[in-house]
Structures are given as structure tokens and as C-alpha cells.
Scaffold this active site. Structure first.
Site, PDB file in Angstrom:
ATOM      1  CG  ASP A  28      38.117  19.944 -32.405  1.00  0.00           C
ATOM      2  OD1 ASP A  28      37.949  20.053 -33.535  1.00  0.00           O
ATOM      3  OD2 ASP A  28      39.061  20.630 -31.927  1.00  0.00           O
ATOM      4  CD  GLN A  91      45.229  31.430 -28.750  1.00  0.00           C
ATOM      5  OE1 GLN A  91      46.239  31.927 -28.497  1.00  0.00           O
ATOM      6  NE2 GLN A  91      44.144  31.836 -28.371  1.00  0.00           N
ATOM      7  CG  HIS A  97      40.311  26.906 -28.034  1.00  0.00           C
ATOM      8  ND1 HIS A  97      41.021  28.056 -28.550  1.00  0.00           N
ATOM      9  CD2 HIS A  97      40.920  25.788 -28.651  1.00  0.00           C
ATOM     10  CE1 HIS A  97      41.473  27.830 -29.560  1.00  0.00           C
ATOM     11  NE2 HIS A  97      41.891  26.499 -29.661  1.00  0.00           N
ATOM     12  CG  HIS A  99      42.537  21.224 -27.676  1.00  0.00           C
ATOM     13  ND1 HIS A  99      41.963  21.028 -28.897  1.00  0.00           N
ATOM     14  CD2 HIS A  99      43.280  22.530 -28.033  1.00  0.00           C
ATOM     15  CE1 HIS A  99      42.152  21.761 -29.896  1.00  0.00           C
ATOM     16  NE2 HIS A  99      42.902  22.854 -29.177  1.00  0.00           N
TER      17      HIS A  99
END
Ligand SMILES: [Zn+2]
Length: 135
Positions: A28, A91, A97, A99
């Protein structure tokens, strides 16, 4: 094209951590902690129930392996795994996705749900509705 599809296609830059048959993992760019990684299916899917069983299995497997690598290589001692589904849940990119946020003894991240007690009758009603929804 969505930003994660662009990353999967190699059209946008990424700090790749893992490249698998069905999923990709990359850092990220706004990490909550050192090693904060996103695990995404290669296929554009917005919500969890749209994942195939194989994609779901690989996604979870890779997420677990990334957390283990953060412990072995970065000195993390745990991790939070989470998926924000729907804008109401935060979102931002409409491509599923997960995390993986490695946790360190000294980090100051707070992940907290404000949970409250519920009445027995309410719990029974909700469980019944959900069982119906899962039939
Ligand atoms: Zn996408």
C-alpha cells in the site's frame, strides 16, 4: 479501467510482494504500518461473494503468508486482515482487496469496533433472518 486492474495489467507501477496465478500482493503506498500490503484477485471483482473458491483460497493463503513474512523479515508480531466492502464500509477502489497490516509492539494503530450488548430476542431474530438469507 480501475486502478488495481491497471496494476495487475502492469500499466501502473507497484511494489510487488507476491505474484500468483489468481492473486497479486503489493505494498500500500500509504502504509498504516511498515509492510502494509494489499492482496487483490487478478480478476476484477468488487465484493467478496463474487470470488471463486480458488481465488478466495489463494487470497487468504497469500495474506497469511505475507503476515508471516512481515514477522520473519520486519519484526512484526501480529497482523490485522481486513476488507472494506461497499462505500459505506470505506471501500474506495471498487476492486476487492484485503489489507494486511502487520502489527508491531510499539505501533500506535487502533482498530476498534464499538460493540454493544444486544437483547436475547434481538439476537434470535437476527440469527433467524441470516439463516434464511443463507439458505
Ligand atoms: Zn479492477
Amino acid at each position: 479501467m480501475c486502478v488495481f486492474c491497471g496494476i495487475v495489467a502492469g500499466e501502473l507501477p507497484k511494489h510487488e510482494v507476491y505474484s500468483g496465478e489468481r492473486v497479486l500482493a503489493f505494498l500500500d503506498i500509504n502504509p498504516a504500518t511498515r509492510g502494509h500490503t494489499l492482496v487483490v484477485p487478478r480478476r476484477h471483482v468488487e465484493r467478496l461473494p463474487e470470488l471463486s473458491r480458488e481465488e478466495a483460497a489463494e487470497l487468504l493463503e497469500v495474506a497469511g503468508a505475507v503476515a508471516r513474512a512481515c514477522e520473519a523479515q520486519l519484526g512484526a508480531s501480529g497482523a490485522n486482515f481486513w476488507i472494506n466492502q461497499g462505500s459505506v464500509a470505506g471501500q474506495v477502489v471498487p476492486h476487492l482487496h484485503m489489507h494486511v497490516v502487520p502489527r508491531y509492539a510499539e505501533d500506535e494503530i487502533r482498530v476498534e469496533l464499538q460493540q454493544a450488548r444486544a437483547e436475547e430476542e434481538e439476537l434470535q431474530q437476527v440469527a433467524e433472518k441470516l439463516r434464511k438469507g443463507l439458505e
